[in-house]
Enzyme design. Sequence first.
Site, PDB file in Angstrom:
ATOM      1  N   GLU A  15      25.245 -23.937  39.447  1.00 13.00           N
ATOM      2  CA  GLU A  15      24.033 -25.032  40.936  1.00 13.00           C
ATOM      3  C   GLU A  15      23.607 -25.206  40.491  1.00 13.00           C
ATOM      4  OE1 GLU A  15      21.537 -20.737  40.096  1.00 13.00           O
ATOM      5  OE2 GLU A  15      21.836 -20.272  41.649  1.00 13.00           O
ATOM      6  N   GLY A  32      21.878 -15.142  44.440  1.00 13.58           N
ATOM      7  CA  GLY A  32      21.274 -14.514  44.450  1.00 13.58           C
ATOM      8  C   GLY A  32      21.350 -13.642  45.034  1.00 13.58           C
ATOM      9  N   SER A  33      19.280 -13.402  45.451  1.00 16.38           N
ATOM     10  CA  SER A  33      19.220 -11.973  46.456  1.00 16.38           C
ATOM     11  C   SER A  33      19.223 -13.101  47.708  1.00 16.38           C
ATOM     12  CB  SER A  33      18.233 -10.849  46.663  1.00 16.38           C
ATOM     13  OG  SER A  33      17.064 -11.599  45.906  1.00 16.38           O
ATOM     14  N   GLY A  50      18.289 -20.495  45.914  1.00 13.75           N
ATOM     15  CA  GLY A  50      17.181 -20.152  45.428  1.00 13.75           C
ATOM     16  C   GLY A  50      16.413 -19.960  44.684  1.00 13.75           C
ATOM     17  N   LYS A  59       7.327 -16.644  44.285  1.00 18.13           N
ATOM     18  CA  LYS A  59       8.267 -17.831  43.523  1.00 18.13           C
ATOM     19  C   LYS A  59       6.823 -19.008  43.701  1.00 18.13           C
ATOM     20  CE  LYS A  59      11.337 -15.311  43.368  1.00 18.13           C
ATOM     21  NZ  LYS A  59      12.591 -15.653  43.692  1.00 18.13           N
TER      22      LYS A  59
HETATM   23  O1  DER Z   1      19.343 -17.441  39.317  1.00 15.34           O
HETATM   24  C1  DER Z   1      19.025 -18.475  40.398  1.00 15.34           C
HETATM   25  O2  DER Z   1      19.426 -19.496  40.196  1.00 15.34           O
HETATM   26  C2  DER Z   1      19.452 -17.907  41.807  1.00 15.34           C
HETATM   27  O3  DER Z   1      19.306 -18.565  42.737  1.00 15.34           O
HETATM   28  C3  DER Z   1      17.495 -17.082  41.992  1.00 15.34           C
HETATM   29  O4  DER Z   1      16.748 -17.856  41.222  1.00 15.34           O
HETATM   30  C4  DER Z   1      16.695 -16.510  42.500  1.00 15.34           C
HETATM   31  O5  DER Z   1      17.347 -15.442  43.026  1.00 15.34           O
HETATM   32  P1  DER Z   1      16.403 -14.361  44.098  1.00 15.34           P
HETATM   33  O6  DER Z   1      16.941 -14.838  45.629  1.00 15.34           O
HETATM   34  O7  DER Z   1      17.637 -13.537  44.659  1.00 15.34           O
HETATM   35  O8  DER Z   1      15.017 -14.141  43.732  1.00 15.34           O
END
Ligand code: DER
Length: 233
Positions: free
Chosen positions: A107, A30-31, A86, A125
């Site tokens: 993951e 993710g970011s 994330g 979140k």
């Molecule tokens: O796809 C995933 O599981 C990522 O970890 C996501 O849940 C979090 O992405 P982000 O850090 O870009 O919000």
Amino acid sequence: SPLEAAKQTAAHKAINKHVENNFVLGIGSGSTIVYAVERLAERVAKENLEVVCIPTSFQAKQLIVKHGLKLGSLDTHPILDVCIDGADEVDANLNIIKGGGACLLEEKIIASCANGLVIIADYTKNSTKLGDQYKKGIPIEVVPMSYVPVRNKIRNTFGGEVNLRMAVAKAGPVITDNGNFILDWVNFKQLDDWKEVNTAIRMIPGVVETGLFLQMAKIVYFGQADGTIKEQT
Ligand code: DER
């Protein structure tokens, strides 16, 4: 932007607090994790740390290599000290939706091999019930040839709507790192106890894994717009 700053704050906190010399650590996707890998590379250089990084996706592997960090795998490191990743949404009972980036399978595998899963997220979140904030649905990874019957079974048994995730930079559906499709289950009934539903969905032939990470995280860091951090355990 305040959102990016919040991600960075949470990411740095996790790396500063949960990484020690000789650690084997899982790197999420993710970011937000990008900020964590940047901070990890800084610490490794500054403190001359020995760490091995286990990726949870092609994206994570690229990040590890790009920052000159040691790349490992479950073949050589089947037990990790910590996994940092994330999340798309976290409810009041530490149930988590992941898979917004379609990397949920690896993951979850890597998280399950780690002594602790540490989640880093921005304030958007932080939720009460799954589905309150995150509207893109619960991701479910399925074997491509089964997606129509699986979609129908989920819809008929549990309600809501189930959509095949279509790609943006590619014609047709998203194909995961493991060659599967992603179904997004939207408008689901918001529950407190997700265990039963998660197990029932995982039992449907064709379902590989769900993006429901139930009671798996040991701590969540929510970066705030004002630079502070909210913790949930
Ligand atoms: O796809 C995933 O599981 C990522 O970890 C996501 O849940 C979090 O992405 P982000 O850090 O870009 O919000």
